[in-house]
Scaffold this active site. Structure first.
Site, mmCIF file in Angstrom:
data_model
loop_
_atom_site.group_PDB
_atom_site.id
_atom_site.type_symbol
_atom_site.label_atom_id
_atom_site.label_comp_id
_atom_site.label_asym_id
_atom_site.label_seq_id
_atom_site.Cartn_x
_atom_site.Cartn_y
_atom_site.Cartn_z
ATOM 1 N N HIS A 168 -4.517 -85.480 -41.567
ATOM 2 C CA HIS A 168 -3.241 -85.390 -42.279
ATOM 3 C C HIS A 168 -2.202 -84.680 -41.409
ATOM 4 O O HIS A 168 -1.105 -85.199 -41.167
ATOM 5 C CB HIS A 168 -3.440 -84.640 -43.603
ATOM 6 C CG HIS A 168 -2.184 -84.471 -44.407
ATOM 7 N ND1 HIS A 168 -1.853 -85.306 -45.448
ATOM 8 C CD2 HIS A 168 -1.170 -83.572 -44.319
ATOM 9 C CE1 HIS A 168 -0.689 -84.929 -45.958
ATOM 10 N NE2 HIS A 168 -0.257 -83.868 -45.297
ATOM 11 N N GLU A 169 -2.556 -83.500 -40.924
ATOM 12 C CA GLU A 169 -1.594 -82.724 -40.120
ATOM 13 C C GLU A 169 -1.306 -83.430 -38.793
ATOM 14 O O GLU A 169 -0.180 -83.373 -38.283
ATOM 15 C CB GLU A 169 -2.092 -81.294 -39.889
ATOM 16 C CG GLU A 169 -2.326 -80.468 -41.163
ATOM 17 C CD GLU A 169 -1.150 -80.432 -42.136
ATOM 18 O OE1 GLU A 169 0.008 -80.611 -41.694
ATOM 19 O OE2 GLU A 169 -1.385 -80.239 -43.352
ATOM 20 N N HIS A 173 1.425 -85.824 -39.366
ATOM 21 C CA HIS A 173 2.730 -85.149 -39.285
ATOM 22 C C HIS A 173 3.079 -84.896 -37.814
ATOM 23 O O HIS A 173 4.212 -85.091 -37.379
ATOM 24 C CB HIS A 173 2.682 -83.793 -39.999
ATOM 25 C CG HIS A 173 2.756 -83.870 -41.497
ATOM 26 N ND1 HIS A 173 3.789 -84.481 -42.161
ATOM 27 C CD2 HIS A 173 1.931 -83.393 -42.474
ATOM 28 C CE1 HIS A 173 3.595 -84.376 -43.483
ATOM 29 N NE2 HIS A 173 2.469 -83.720 -43.691
ATOM 30 N N GLU A 205 5.807 -87.208 -45.011
ATOM 31 C CA GLU A 205 4.543 -87.303 -45.728
ATOM 32 C C GLU A 205 3.967 -88.723 -45.653
ATOM 33 O O GLU A 205 2.750 -88.903 -45.701
ATOM 34 C CB GLU A 205 4.753 -86.858 -47.191
ATOM 35 C CG GLU A 205 3.498 -86.529 -47.970
ATOM 36 C CD GLU A 205 2.738 -85.282 -47.487
ATOM 37 O OE1 GLU A 205 3.228 -84.548 -46.608
ATOM 38 O OE2 GLU A 205 1.627 -85.072 -48.002
HETATM 39 CO CO CO Z 1 1.745 -83.111 -45.639
#
Ligand code: CO
Length: 505
Positions: A269-270, A273, A299
């Site tokens: 997830h990170e 980003h 996101e």
């Molecule tokens: Co996030």
């Protein structure tokens, strides 16, 4: 561009870069605060932070900046609204107005109320009682309303708050998308619950040594395109991603030696980003053209890599054999279909941050409905718990035992973050719509994932989204890339296509 405007532009961009560098310093000490800072440094760090915040504010609200923007707005620099300079001027104007329109007294009162609010909210989370928090939340709402009036809006004061997180978004547009999504999603969640099928999730909670999780996480995030020569992975309590400019993007995670999923999907997830930040155009750093579009679009990147890629079956066809070398004790003899099902366990849960990708969107829509109602005054603060529990029961079929696992589980409202929640669901919806388009242009992505090929998708995202900086607002970007405005349909189709076979629907 005339010589005089050229000079004004250079001056504005130079000042913009100074502000960006100061903000990067602030981000760096915040990163340190959340990773390695010794406990006793907290007071001194708060002083450093507030000094920097003041410097940044003074530099950016210098009337000279306003003059430069006005001068450029009257030049031919803004002729083509989507050209680099016009975008920068438009966005400098927007941030300058937002920074200067709110009176200092209100800024300070908000800072005080939210800092008190978070303290009292934290106490409530431990005790489960929030009566003491009510007057503070009322105060925060009052101040945010005042702020909305100072900032201005077209139709609804809530729109002025949305601007903080999702520029250009409106309550009307978000409601249009959510209203289509909600009934279909509630029906689908109930079908999954009623199927009675459940994966064996004990596969995930076996022994996964921390050092090996770190190595595996670094390897996979590298494979999807996170560049460790321009970034780092560190440990924290509440994982996040931050950047200090080109060449330095840092992701964080939190390891649990008895849970594979927490850190692994957190890292992906990170990294999603981080890949966005690393893909922003270097040549525009320090100006809006070098910045991300909105929280929703940010996101969409993390969610796409985390859920649509790393929780897909072909991803594990490729990576499970490798994971078995890292975690032989936990994974020897485990079949890929069982592992895939285990990382896609859908169940109604009380806590948003623990929710799976299907029910997650319902958690968000519920919060959006609640904050609309109490921000407009239709719902009194003391009536939030009752209204929350009733809606929760309707959507999820379960009810919280207290408000710490119910309406006041998240820090957001106590921090004054009203209008933030919708960006999480918007991110999911944008991700699904972008993914469909990527597949149209690139061919079968799942075939690529099963061969461990992620660069075609990563490069496509770089080109279509990351390299565009703030050229378009989120809604427009979606139309430019996919030819359609945002809809819940690609998301619903994705969820049904993935989860119907898993749950025998
Ligand atoms: Co996030």
């Amino acid at each position: 561009m005339k010589k005089k405007s050229q000079k004004a532009k250079e001056e504005l961009y130079r000042r913009g870069k100074d502000v960006a560098n100061l903000s990067a310093c602030q981000a760096l000490i915040e990163w340190d605060e959340r990773t390695y800072m010794p406990l006793k440094a907290a007071d001194q760090r708060a002083e450093m932070n507030s000094l920097l915040a003041g410097l940044i504010h003074d530099k950016f609200t210098d009337p000279k900046i306003g003059d430069l923007i006005s001068e450029l707005e009257n030049s031919d620099a803004i002729k083509d609204p989507e050209a680099v300079d016009a975008v920068n001027i438009r966005e400098f104007r927007r941030s300058y107005d937002r920074a200067t329109k709110v009176p200092k007294r209100l800024v300070e009162e908000l800072a005080r109320a939210t800092s008190l609010g978070q303290g009292v909210w934290t106490k409530g989370r431990h005790s489960g009682h929030f009566e003491e928090f009510y007057p503070l939340l009322e105060q925060i709402l009052k101040l945010r309303k005042e702020q909305a009036e100072a900032l201005g809006y077209k139709d609804d004061p809530y729109d002025a708050l949305l601007e903080d997180y999702e520029p250009g978004a409106t309550i009307a547009e978000i409601s249009r998308v959510f209203d289509g999504f909600r009934p279909e999603l509630v029906k689908f969640v109930h079908a999954i619950i009623d199927s009675g099928k459940r994966p064996d999730v004990s596969l995930i909670t076996r022994s996964y040594p921390t050092e090996r999780q770190e190595m595996f996480g670094e390897m996979v995030s590298t494979a999807i395109g996170f560049d460790y020569t321009a970034g780092r992975l560190d440990v924290t309590t509440h994982p996040f991603c931050t950047s200090f400019g080109p060449g330095d993007t840092r992701i964080t995670t939190h390891y649990d030696p008895n849970n594979f999923a927490k850190a692994f999907f957190g890292i992906i997830h990170e990294a999603g980003h981080g890949i966005y930040d690393q893909g922003l155009p270097v040549e525009h750093w320090g100006t809006p053209m070098g910045e991300f579009v909105s929280l929703g679009i940010h996101e969409s990147q993390s969610r796409m890599w985390e859920n649509m890629v790393a929780r897909s079956r072909p991803f594990w066809d490729n990576f499970l054999p490798i994971a078995k070398c890292f975690f032989p004790d936990a994974l020897t003899g485990v079949k890929v279909e069982d592992f895939y099902f285990a990382v896609n366990d859908v169940r109604p849960s009380l806590i948003r941050i623990e929710a799976d990708e299907v029910t997650y969107n319902l958690h968000i829509m519920l919060r959006f409905e609640m904050e609309r109602a109490f921000f407009s005054g239709d719902l009194k603060v003391r009536d939030i718990p009752g209204a929350w529990n009733e809606k929760f029961k309707k959507y999820f079929g379960i009810a919280p035992r207290n408000d710490a696992e119910g309406c006041f589980q998240d820090v957001h409202w106590s921090a004054g973050y009203i209008g933030y929640f919708p960006t999480y669901a918007l991110g999911n919806l944008y991700a699904a719509q972008f993914f469909v388009q990527a597949e149209k242009e690139l061919g079968n992505l799942h075939d690529m994932f099963s061969r461990g090929e992620f660069m075609p998708l990563k490069n496509w995202l770089n080109e279509k989204i990351h390299s565009q900086g703030k050229r378009y607002r989120a809604g427009k970007l979606c139309e430019v890339i996919t030819g359609k405005r945002l809809s819940h349909k690609p998301m619903m189709k994705y969820l049904k296509g993935k989860y119907s076979p898993l749950y025998g629907l």
